[in-house]
Structures are given as structure tokens and as C-alpha cells.
Design a protein around this motif. Structure first.
Motif, PDB file in Angstrom:
ATOM      1  N   ASP A 139       4.152 -34.619  30.399  1.00  0.00           N
ATOM      2  CA  ASP A 139       5.397 -34.545  31.156  1.00  0.00           C
ATOM      3  C   ASP A 139       5.137 -34.479  32.654  1.00  0.00           C
ATOM      4  O   ASP A 139       4.220 -33.764  33.101  1.00  0.00           O
ATOM      5  CB  ASP A 139       6.189 -33.295  30.752  1.00  0.00           C
ATOM      6  CG  ASP A 139       6.877 -33.471  29.407  1.00  0.00           C
ATOM      7  OD1 ASP A 139       6.714 -34.519  28.781  1.00  0.00           O
ATOM      8  OD2 ASP A 139       7.591 -32.532  28.999  1.00  0.00           O
ATOM      9  N   ASP A 140       5.943 -35.169  33.405  1.00  0.00           N
ATOM     10  CA  ASP A 140       6.139 -34.993  34.860  1.00  0.00           C
ATOM     11  C   ASP A 140       5.281 -35.805  35.821  1.00  0.00           C
ATOM     12  O   ASP A 140       5.697 -35.962  36.979  1.00  0.00           O
ATOM     13  CB  ASP A 140       5.992 -33.505  35.274  1.00  0.00           C
ATOM     14  CG  ASP A 140       6.969 -32.594  34.566  1.00  0.00           C
ATOM     15  OD1 ASP A 140       8.021 -33.088  34.130  1.00  0.00           O
ATOM     16  OD2 ASP A 140       6.676 -31.394  34.439  1.00  0.00           O
ATOM     17  N   HIS A 199      11.502 -39.808  31.717  1.00  0.00           N
ATOM     18  CA  HIS A 199      11.640 -38.347  31.712  1.00  0.00           C
ATOM     19  C   HIS A 199      12.848 -38.002  32.572  1.00  0.00           C
ATOM     20  O   HIS A 199      12.724 -37.697  33.758  1.00  0.00           O
ATOM     21  CB  HIS A 199      10.353 -37.727  32.270  1.00  0.00           C
ATOM     22  CG  HIS A 199      10.244 -36.245  32.053  1.00  0.00           C
ATOM     23  ND1 HIS A 199      10.675 -35.601  30.917  1.00  0.00           N
ATOM     24  CD2 HIS A 199       9.724 -35.259  32.849  1.00  0.00           C
ATOM     25  CE1 HIS A 199      10.435 -34.303  31.016  1.00  0.00           C
ATOM     26  NE2 HIS A 199       9.866 -34.074  32.176  1.00  0.00           N
ATOM     27  N   HIS A 203      15.269 -35.458  37.132  1.00  0.00           N
ATOM     28  CA  HIS A 203      14.599 -34.232  36.718  1.00  0.00           C
ATOM     29  C   HIS A 203      15.191 -33.004  37.405  1.00  0.00           C
ATOM     30  O   HIS A 203      14.492 -32.051  37.720  1.00  0.00           O
ATOM     31  CB  HIS A 203      13.087 -34.295  36.977  1.00  0.00           C
ATOM     32  CG  HIS A 203      12.287 -33.338  36.120  1.00  0.00           C
ATOM     33  ND1 HIS A 203      12.202 -32.000  36.370  1.00  0.00           N
ATOM     34  CD2 HIS A 203      11.533 -33.549  35.016  1.00  0.00           C
ATOM     35  CE1 HIS A 203      11.429 -31.424  35.469  1.00  0.00           C
ATOM     36  NE2 HIS A 203      11.012 -32.339  34.617  1.00  0.00           N
ATOM     37  N   CYS A 499       7.128 -26.979  30.370  1.00  0.00           N
ATOM     38  CA  CYS A 499       8.202 -27.410  31.255  1.00  0.00           C
ATOM     39  C   CYS A 499       9.423 -26.510  31.064  1.00  0.00           C
ATOM     40  O   CYS A 499      10.148 -26.239  32.006  1.00  0.00           O
ATOM     41  CB  CYS A 499       8.545 -28.853  30.905  1.00  0.00           C
ATOM     42  SG  CYS A 499       9.675 -29.641  32.015  1.00  0.00           S
TER      43      CYS A 499
HETATM   44 ZN   LIG Z   1       9.541 -32.122  33.096  1.00  0.00          ZN
END
Ligand SMILES: [Zn+2]
Length: 508
Positions: A139-140, A199, A203, A499
Motif C-alpha cells: 500500500d501507498d 489505491h 487517499h 494503514c
Molecule cells: Zn494507504
């Protein structure tokens, strides 16, 4: 006595143990073929588990599981039939309960013996599954530079080949404005072993779960697609149309707009999906099926978080034939962290699994059954690719989310060289449809009111998402990275902030 009927028997100890739950117990599984391969020989510590009464062990009995050295799950042959016995009582379901509620590691041995018994009983009649797909998700990260925090994309690609795993970067579409030249080459040369999925869009805090109108939802989801399409066109990299939900938060009202826009699936852990949709009624099977696919929605593919018991969750997903997505962050690649290597080793040790990108995994979500020369296919996703066995002349498609009186969907079946079938129908079962010589079929069932993302207006321009992403990047690349490394080291690399709990930025 029950065995004298000649039928297999499942029995639960008449007197449940009165011992209080222990803070931690050790479960060890046997290695008998009565257990699915994903459990054989597996040992784990389980927290806050009830204590089972020791089962009597006769000569010839097979112990399927021990709890702190005591047999709590056994099988014996009695007058030619199998009698499976479990020490822990079955859960008492209320109408508001889900099977998912009893698939936590601490509850698992209340229900797993019965599920295994039923699996063994119905094996010959049950739907079969293609190999269960697995993929590591990070993630991210953005792809501006060759590294992001503890991640080095070249090293990640090399490790993916060397240790045999697939990995997908859950990238925030807002970050797609620039892709480093070196990073482009890494992703191009190693696709689909290393891939990209969406994602969120910006965000921001729970951006896929906060209250919003349908127009606002369509606008945000369309912008996310447009940003990634621009990346594909300019950088020559493919993006899987699969959404990894920021903060694992997604409201059920996002699923229909996603289906209209052509998203193939969303990743979400079942517990979080229930948490963010407390007023939605789901079937009690929730959590036990390979995917969650309802009317006018994209399928939800279960996502596993890295926490203390993630290995048990991975094995449970394999048992339930659910795609195995393990969601990590860059700090899970820090020196001393074993998460990635452990996940690769577990998946590579299991039979009937395969590595896949999120796109490949979504398209492997189906089950099949062969009856003579007719191939029955039950869709677990709206778009699947099916390998056709030899001798199959016809196909019957099952869409279990339709009940024959709901709104119609467009069903299309393509062979390798031509379209074999196209019809608008509300039928749950379609066919038989004649096949050609194709060895791979593409089946899609799509909504009739599809929306072109390029026809949807952009959301109002805001500067906060840019500021927030900049702060997140600074956090991940510098000072707070050191703090996060401390968290990993303290827990011997087996636990990590996620997260969901580790986002220390202001909510907005
Ligand atoms: Zn994230």
C-alpha cells in the motif's frame, strides 16, 4: 451407534470444558489426509481461545489437532465409516451472525472441524476451483523514484523472481503525475510479476466510505481511472482495474458505481467491510465464500492484513479457496522483517495455488463442474478467464447473484478467435452454449448502464489532498520511517503497523 447407519458421523463432545479461556494456547494440526493440505503439520499460537475437553484416544484413532498437547479433534473408523469428533462446541448462530464471526483464529476450532467434515463429505459432488491465486500488495508507494521508504523496486522485482512471488503496488492515483524513467523500465520488464493497482483517488481519510452523493462518487472514481489511464498512455505501464481501499474502508454504495465504470474488483477485509456497512443486510455465508458478489456490484476480494495471526488467515483463505492478498507497507521490507519471505514460502508450499496479479486473480474467481461434455461455470467475478478442459463441447454459465427477476445484465462469452455468445438476460443460469476449439474462454456479465469515465465531470479542485500526500511521502521517506522501523524491530518483524492504524496524518 450413529455409525451403524453406514453414514459418516460428526460428533461434538457432550460436556464442553469448563476451563476458562487461556491467554494463549498452542494448536498443532496432524498430517492426515482427512485434513486439507493447508492445515497439515501447521502449528500456531492462538490468543484468548476456549479450552476443549481432551478427547479419548483409542487405538487406530487419528488426531487431527491438539491444543496444548491435548487431542481436541480426532477421526476414527467405526464399522466402515468415518466418525469425526471435535472437543470445542459448535457456535450458536443468531440471525445477525455471519460465518465470518467464527473464522477468527481464536474461534476457528469451533467451526473448522465441521467445515472440514462437510468438505470431505461433498468433495466428489462439490464445485471445483482453479488454482487459488495469491498476490502480495504494498500500500501507498508512489513511483517517482526507484526507492520509496524501505522499498527498492529493482530489488523487489529481483526478489519476486528469486523467491517466486507476485507483488502489486497499490498506488494513489493522485501520485500518477510523474513516473521515474528507471521505475517505468522495472515495471515494464517484470510485468505481471510486479504490477500496479489503484489505491483510492486522493487517499484522504476514508475517502471511499464517507457519505457522498452518487454524482460525487462517480466523479471521484472516474478521476481515479482517468489519472491511471494517463499513466498507462504516457508511461506504457498497465494498471489493474482493481481497487485497494484506503484505510480498508469502503461503503457498499461505492460498489455499483465501480461496476458501471468497469472496475473489476475491490479488495477489502470482511471485518472492515462489515464495520463500514452496519446497516446493510448480508447473507450469513459472508466470509466463507471465495468472493462477495451481489447485484449491480463489483466483487469484493478478501484482503488479509499483516498482524500477529496473518499466517493463519492466509491458510484459512487457502482452505476457503479465497484469493490470498496480503496487504503490506514499505516498512514490511525493512531489514529484519520476515513478512514477505514468510508469505512467499507459505504460498509456495501449498498445493493448488498460483501467483497472479490483482487482474489475474480477479479473473480466476470462478468455480466449475464437468457433466459429460458440458462445462458448468459459476462466476465469482464479473469478468473471468476460464481454461477449457479437453472434450468440453458446451458451457453453462451460472450467475448466483441473479434470481431471474432482477435487472438484466449483458452476458458475453468470447473464445480465442471470436465471440461465441452475447445476450441481455436476467437469468441466473444461461446455456448450454456451444463451444468452438478455444482452450481459453473470457466470460463477462456487465451492467447495462455502464458509464464512460471520460464523460464524468471532475471533482472540485482541492489543495488539501496534495498537501496530505506530500506529508505522507515525507513521513515515509524520512524521519518517521526511522520510528516505523523501530516498531518492526521491536516485534521481531512479525508485526507491523498498518494503514488502518498507522496513518498518523490529520484526518482532514
Ligand atoms: Zn494507504
Amino acid at each position: 451407534m450413529a455409525a451403524s447407519t453406514g453414514l459418516p458421523v460428526f460428533a461434538v463432545a457432550a460436556q464442553p470444558s469448563t476451563a476458562a479461556a487461556r491467554k494463549s494456547t498452542r494448536i498443532r494440526f496432524g498430517d492426515d489426509a482427512a485434513l486439507s493440505a493447508c492445515w497439515r503439520g501447521y502449528c500456531c499460537e492462538v490468543r484468548d481461545s476456549a479450552i476443549g475437553s481432551a478427547l479419548e484416544e483409542a487405538v487406530g484413532d487419528v488426531v487431527l489437532a491438539w491444543q496444548d498437547g491435548v487431542p481436541i479433534w480426532t477421526q476414527r473408523r467405526v464399522v466402515g465409516v468415518n466418525v469425526m469428533m471435535a472437543a470445542l462446541p459448535l457456535p450458536l448462530f443468531t440471525e445477525r451472525d455471519f460465518i465470518h464471526d467464527y473464522l477468527w483464529p481464536s474461534e476457528l476450532l469451533h467451526l473448522l472441524p465441521l467445515l472440514q467434515f462437510l468438505r470431505n463429505l461433498t468433495r466428489a459432488e462439490d464445485w471445483q476451483s482453479p488454482p487459488t491465486p495469491a498476490c502480495l500488495v504494498v500500500d501507498d508507494p508512489n513511483l517517482h523514484l526507484r526507492t520509496y521508504g524501505y522499498l527498492d523496486f529493482q530489488r523487489l522485482a529481483d526478489d519476486a523472481w528469486a523467491q517466486n512471488f507476485f507483488v502489486s503496488i497499490a498506488m494513489v492515483p493522485l501520485d500518477s503525475w510523474w513516473i521515474g524513467r528507471e521505475v517505468r523500465e522495472i515495471f515494464r520488464q517484470n510485468a505481471p510479476r510486479i504490477s500496479i493497482l489503484l489505491h483510492g483517488n486522493n487517499h484522504t481519510y476514508e475517502e471511499l466510505a464517507c457519505p457522498a452523493s452518487e454524482a460525487e462518487i462517480l466523479s471521484l472514481l472516474s478521476e481515479a481511472l482517468r489519472r491511471m489511464e494517463r499513466l498507462e498512455n504516457e508511461a506504457g505501464m498497465e494498471v489493474c482495474r482493481v481497487m485497494e481501499c484506503p484505510h480498508c474502508a469502503i461503503a457498499e454504495d461505492r460498489l455499483e458505481p465501480m461496476a458501471k465504470l468497469g472496475y473489476e474488483a475491490a479488495l477489502a477485509s470482511t471485518a472492515y467491510f462489515l464495520k463500514f456497512n452496519p446497516d446493510v443486510r448480508f447473507r450469513s455465508e459472508l466470509g466463507a465464500e471465495p468472493t462477495l458478489l451481489t447485484e449491480k456490484a463489483v466483487p469484493i476480494l478478501p484482503r488479509i492484513q499483516v498482524y500477529a495471526d496473518w499466517e493463519t488467515d492466509v491458510r484459512l483463505a487457502a482452505f476457503l479457496r479465497q484469493p490470498m492478498f496480503l496487504a503490506t507497507h514499505h516498512w514490511d521490507f525493512a531489514h529484519g522483517s520476515h513478512v514477505v519471505q514468510d508469505f512467499a514460502e507459505i504460498v509456495n508450499s501449498l498445493p493448488d495455488v498460483c501467483w497472479a496479479s490483482p487482474k489475474g486473480a480477479a479473473r480466476a474467481c470462478y468455480q466449475f463442474r464437468q457433466v459429460g461434455d458440458v462445462l458448468h461455470i459459476k462466476l465469482g467475478s464479473r469478468l473471468v478467464d476460464v481454461a477449457v478442459g479437453r472434450g468440453m463441447r458446451k458451457v453453462v454459465v451460472h450467475r448466483p447473484w441473479l434470481h431471474g427477476k432482477d435487472e438484466s445484465e449483458l452476458m458475453v462469452l468470447r473464445g480465442e478467435s471470436k465471440e461465441l455468445f452475447r445476450a441481455v438476460s436476467s437469468a441466473a443460469v444461461i446455456g448450454p452454449i456451444s463451444l468452438d476449439e478455444s482452450t481459453v474462454l473470457e466470460l463477462s456479465s456487465s451492467l447495462l448502464d455502464k458509464v464512460d469515465s471520460n464523460s464524468v465531470s471532475a471533482p472540485p479542485r482541492r489543495y488539501w489532498p496534495l498537501v496530505r500526500r506530500f506529508m505522507a511521502e515525507v513521513r515515509d521517506r524520512s524521519l518517521l520511517g526511522v520510528y516505523l522501523r523501530g516498531q518492526v524491530d521491536e516485534s521481531n518483524g512479525r508485526r507491523a503497523r498498518s494503514c488502518e492504524t498507522g496513518d498518523a496524518l490529520p484526518r482532514e
